[in-house]
Enzyme design. Structure first.
Site, short mmCIF file in Angstrom:
data_model
loop_
_atom_site.label_atom_id
_atom_site.label_comp_id
_atom_site.label_asym_id
_atom_site.label_seq_id
_atom_site.Cartn_x
_atom_site.Cartn_y
_atom_site.Cartn_z
N CYS A 113 8.86 -9.84 -11.79
CA CYS A 113 9.54 -9.75 -10.49
C CYS A 113 9.32 -11.00 -9.64
O CYS A 113 10.14 -11.33 -8.79
CB CYS A 113 9.06 -8.53 -9.72
SG CYS A 113 9.25 -7.04 -10.67
N HIS A 257 12.38 -9.38 -3.14
CA HIS A 257 12.67 -8.76 -4.44
C HIS A 257 13.11 -7.32 -4.19
O HIS A 257 12.50 -6.62 -3.38
CB HIS A 257 11.40 -8.80 -5.31
CG HIS A 257 11.50 -7.93 -6.51
ND1 HIS A 257 12.56 -8.00 -7.39
CD2 HIS A 257 10.69 -6.95 -6.99
CE1 HIS A 257 12.39 -7.11 -8.35
NE2 HIS A 257 11.26 -6.45 -8.13
N ASN A 286 16.95 -2.51 -9.58
CA ASN A 286 15.94 -3.58 -9.66
C ASN A 286 16.30 -4.50 -10.82
O ASN A 286 16.23 -4.08 -11.98
CB ASN A 286 14.57 -2.90 -9.86
CG ASN A 286 13.43 -3.90 -9.97
OD1 ASN A 286 13.63 -5.09 -10.19
ND2 ASN A 286 12.22 -3.40 -9.82
O1 UT7 Z 1 9.80 -4.37 -9.47
C1 UT7 Z 1 8.48 -4.23 -9.87
C2 UT7 Z 1 7.69 -3.59 -8.85
N1 UT7 Z 1 7.99 -2.18 -8.82
C3 UT7 Z 1 7.88 -1.51 -7.69
O2 UT7 Z 1 7.59 -2.08 -6.69
C4 UT7 Z 1 8.09 -0.02 -7.76
C5 UT7 Z 1 7.06 0.67 -6.90
N2 UT7 Z 1 7.10 2.10 -7.01
C6 UT7 Z 1 8.16 2.86 -6.61
O3 UT7 Z 1 9.16 2.34 -6.19
C7 UT7 Z 1 8.02 4.36 -6.64
O4 UT7 Z 1 6.70 4.70 -6.92
C8 UT7 Z 1 8.96 5.02 -7.69
C9 UT7 Z 1 10.40 4.94 -7.23
C10 UT7 Z 1 8.81 4.35 -9.04
C11 UT7 Z 1 8.60 6.51 -7.84
O5 UT7 Z 1 8.66 7.14 -6.58
P1 UT7 Z 1 7.46 8.07 -6.09
O6 UT7 Z 1 7.87 8.61 -4.81
O7 UT7 Z 1 6.20 7.24 -6.13
O8 UT7 Z 1 7.46 9.21 -7.17
P2 UT7 Z 1 6.31 9.63 -8.19
O9 UT7 Z 1 6.19 8.61 -9.29
O10 UT7 Z 1 5.09 9.96 -7.44
O11 UT7 Z 1 6.95 10.94 -8.81
C12 UT7 Z 1 7.22 12.06 -8.00
C13 UT7 Z 1 7.82 13.15 -8.88
C14 UT7 Z 1 7.03 13.48 -10.13
O12 UT7 Z 1 7.09 14.86 -10.33
P3 UT7 Z 1 5.85 15.77 -9.87
O13 UT7 Z 1 4.66 15.26 -10.64
O14 UT7 Z 1 5.71 15.58 -8.39
O15 UT7 Z 1 6.29 17.14 -10.27
C15 UT7 Z 1 7.82 12.79 -11.23
O16 UT7 Z 1 7.70 13.43 -12.48
O17 UT7 Z 1 9.14 12.78 -9.31
C16 UT7 Z 1 9.24 12.95 -10.74
N3 UT7 Z 1 10.15 11.92 -11.24
C17 UT7 Z 1 11.47 12.07 -11.31
N4 UT7 Z 1 12.28 13.11 -11.02
C18 UT7 Z 1 13.60 12.95 -11.20
C19 UT7 Z 1 9.84 10.67 -11.64
N5 UT7 Z 1 10.95 10.00 -12.00
C20 UT7 Z 1 11.98 10.86 -11.80
C21 UT7 Z 1 13.37 10.76 -11.97
N6 UT7 Z 1 14.13 11.81 -11.66
N7 UT7 Z 1 13.96 9.62 -12.41
#
Ligand code: UT7
Length: 329
Positions: A113, A257, A286
């Site tokens: 990134c 980014h 992204n």
């Molecule tokens: O470019 C490189 C740098 N990358 C970044 O800067 C990304 C940084 N991180 C993020 O943007 C966020 O952490 C994400 C968008 C990747 C994820 O969002 P979050 O709010 O942190 O969600 P999470 O990973 O904590 O997941 C929450 C829930 C989980 O379910 P439970 O455990 O709460 O039941 C996941 O299993 O959402 C679930 N989940 C999804 N549900 C539907 C994860 N991915 C998905 C999905 N669709 N695609």
């Protein structure tokens, strides 16, 4: 004092639009989840047989045209990508040949990134020292061929898209162009965002078991990356501004980014720069090393950047690796 100034920009995305709705059945996700957590509504996916260098050619041609220079005027290529066409050679030589450039220096950068920000700084150093006059700096990615397009990979596969952005940097004696920068890395977090296989530690590097296990797909501890991103972005932007002898009040536009709309908004709020942080993540997702040059190009085309403006490019991602560059337009 000799500086490096952006004189032309370009971007290219493959024509195939993939909406969140299309991913619902494929990945077991929902449009609502994707929009609420990331701000992404659609992304582009390249066709089979199209690599990062192919997208880069189109973006580079536009940048050359907008800068009003010919391919034979370029004397340095810096190509940032995590998704090169081939493991060997890098994309720099492929782009050099496809554009019909002279046999100039070409460098591949793989800071994910942060690749484009690192690329600008590398080119800036070459230009400042007089080692080159006109550099082509490109960020290009084809992510779609490297994602786990099954429900197992939904957390990563909804995020990434394909595209390319390019700029021409030219030497200038004016008080504009790159005024300051800051670059950092902290490898203790390497395994929070990584792709395990194929790599040089294993013999053979690629096995059916790796494919079966899914270790050939990128993995991310999203929450941890998010937590660091919202701290590091503001920190490095302020550091680069200080290096340029400027402060946050001087900033006209931040082009970050494009990782997550929530990160972009948190950074804007933390710096008191609401309305001055550019975003196009809704349309492209992204695109890793391509996201900043694509966003910069669109910001320019939309009239968001005027002559004399202070523009900050900033990134955070795998490594962890992060950085910012301050430009006077
Ligand atoms: O470019 C490189 C740098 N990358 C970044 O800067 C990304 C940084 N991180 C993020 O943007 C966020 O952490 C994400 C968008 C990747 C994820 O969002 P979050 O709010 O942190 O969600 P999470 O990973 O904590 O997941 C929450 C829930 C989980 O379910 P439970 O455990 O709460 O039941 C996941 O299993 O959402 C679930 N989940 C999804 N549900 C539907 C994860 N991915 C998905 C999905 N669709 N695609």
């Amino acid at each position: 004092m000799r500086r490096a100034r952006i004189t032309g920009t370009g971007m290219y995305v493959p024509p195939r639009v993939v909406t969140n709705a299309e991913l619902e059945a494929l990945l077991g996700t929902t449009d609502t989840w994707i929009v609420e957590r990331t701000g992404i509504r659609e992304r582009r996916w390249a066709d089979d047989g199209v690599g990062a260098s192919d997208l880069a050619v189109e973006a580079s041609r536009q940048a050359l045209e907008r800068a009003g220079i010919r391919p034979e005027d370029v004397d340095l290529v810096v190509f940032a990508t995590l998704s090169p066409d081939y493991p060997i050679p890098g994309c720099g030589p492929l782009l050099q040949a496809k554009l019909g450039l002279p046999p100039v220096a070409a460098i591949d950068i793989r800071n994910q990134c942060s690749g484009f920000v690192y690329g600008i700084v590398v080119a800036d150093q070459f230009i400042r020292t007089g080692a080159c006059q006109k550099a082509l700096v490109v960020g290009a990615e084809v992510q779609s061929s490297g994602l786990d397009l099954s429900p197992r990979g939904r957390d990563m596969s909804v995020l990434f898209g394909d595209g390319a952005g390019a700029v021409i940097l030219e030497a200038t004696e004016e008080e504009r162009g790159v005024l300051g920068f800051a670059l950092h890395t902290d490898g203790q977090y390497a395994f929070h965002l990584w792709l395990e296989d194929p790599g040089s530690r294993k013999r053979p590097r690629l096995t059916p078991e790796m494919i079966e296990r899914g270790s050939i797909y990128p993995k991310m501890n999203g929450r941890e990356v998010f937590r660091h991103a919202v701290l590091r972005f503001p920190e490095v932007i302020l550091e680069a501004l200080a290096a340029a002898g400027l402060s946050v009040e001087d900033v006209d536009l931040v082009v970050p980014h494009q990782a997550n709309q929530r990160i972009t908004e948190a950074v804007a709020a933390r710096l008191g720069l609401e309305g001055k942080v550019y975003s196009n993540i809704a349309r492209y997702g992204n695109t890793t090393a391509a996201s900043i040059p694509m966003a910069l190009h669109e910001a320019l085309m939309e009239g968001r950047i005027r002559d004399g403006d202070v523009v900050v490019l900033a990134s955070f991602g795998a490594g962890f690796s992060w950085g910012a560059v301050v430009l006077r337009w």
